[in-house]
Motif scaffolding. Sequence first.
Motif: not given
Lengths: 107, 411
Positions: A82-85, B114, B163-166, B168, B174, B178
Amino acid sequence: MQYLVSVIDDKSEPGSTDRQPLISAFNERLIAEGYWVFAGGLADTTAATVIDNRGEQAVVSDGPFVESKEYLAGVWIWEAPDLDVALRLATEASKICDRKIEVRPFQ
Amino acid sequence: MSDVEEAITRAHHEEWGRVVAALTRRLGDLDLAEESAAEAFATAVERWPVDGVPPNPGAWLTTTAHRKAIDRIRRENKRDDKQKAARLMYGDEAPEPLGAIDDDRLRLIFTCCHPALALETRVALTLRMVGGLTVPEIAAAFLVREAAMEQRITRAKAKIKAARIPYRMPSADDLPARVSGVLAVLYLVFNEGYLTTGPDPAPVRHDLTAEAIRLARLVHALLPEDGEVTGLLALMLLTESRRAARVSAGGELVILNEQDRGAWDATLIAEGHRLVRERLVAAAAGAKPGRYQILAAINAVHTSARDVRETDWSQVVALYDQLVGLDPSPVIALNRAIAVAELDGPEVALATVDGLAARLTGYRPYHVTRADLLRRLGRSSESRKAYDKAIELAGNAAETSYLKRRRDQLR
């Protein structure tokens, strides 16, 4: 999911030139951890040629498709869940390359 | 408003974020979650007046929204989506406990806030997805055209997907960074509600302050040990406590020193003070307070005093000194100078304020403060000019009317 990770350099304020050993070590790590798909540095934008064959005849022109202070200096393709990684790796990459990094997902 | 209408409004306020969050977890798709939740509420509007309000509106809405989502996925008729539908129907995850604060909504807040999204987009998306505000409401609050706001929210949702912002909670590493983004969003929403930036006839948007407080309570309930979360909640409660005294019957802004303190909300003050004390205990044990905790402490000093003269201004200045250490911005320096004026007199304060001229020339409160200090020093014509400058810079109608009256009192 695959991400295109672009290394952005700046003509007026270029990043340092002694980064290759650090980048190689980082690449080894990307491979070991399963993120690495492909990577490559690019020659200077003066080496670029643009071809436009949308009209009657192909037009070949010298130079990059966009003239700007900032330009693409190299790319990675990463496989990340995912984007965080991807962003976490990109944060490290920016430090290691001493350049800005753009992360953009493939469709 | 009928009882049923009231029940629907209340359910929308209390359950929207929960329903959207629960669906998002199951579907991984903000759009589908939002559309299904909207359909469930539309069905409630049709059914509840006929069938009566269900005993547990939240459970009814969640179940209905789930069914709507399954229907939608089946209609779409894609293989991937069919699998999603199957997962939804036969998912072995236990249903969310109702009434309890659940992590789904917090996850949704973190997704909407995010760092890969622009700050203004985070605010809009949080209000839409978690707060359930409509696009026209959000557009009105932030003075943008509806179409532009719609586009901003649509783009944000598309980015989250592409972008596949998770969806969770951020990882422990983080989290501190955040959380600060989430708090910044909530504080922006609150401030926009507490003094709208536009010439809107309503100087205070209670719906926005209430929403910001509600979300801050949610974050606080989930992260009770985070000092800045506690600090921001306390800050909002103590600021909100003064709301009723802040605008006169004639629609004019009333400054802190002139407010009827009897009109302040004692319940909110008590809760705010309790939270501030909690942080003071932590600070005594070595925790370093951040900006929200210090701002909350400043507001605690104000709300402890029965009148202006009784206010412990040296305490206020000391807290501002601490804040300047954290954030050397000219705005903080300006606010510190206002407290200095009460402690050391307007002349000392004016010297500081004049030093900020270059950086704050387009900032309305700078000219307001200067005008007030000059007025107190008897420098009337200079004060008039400063009021003129402040009035010139667009702001809220209630404040403008206060400034005009103040200016016209000078001769």
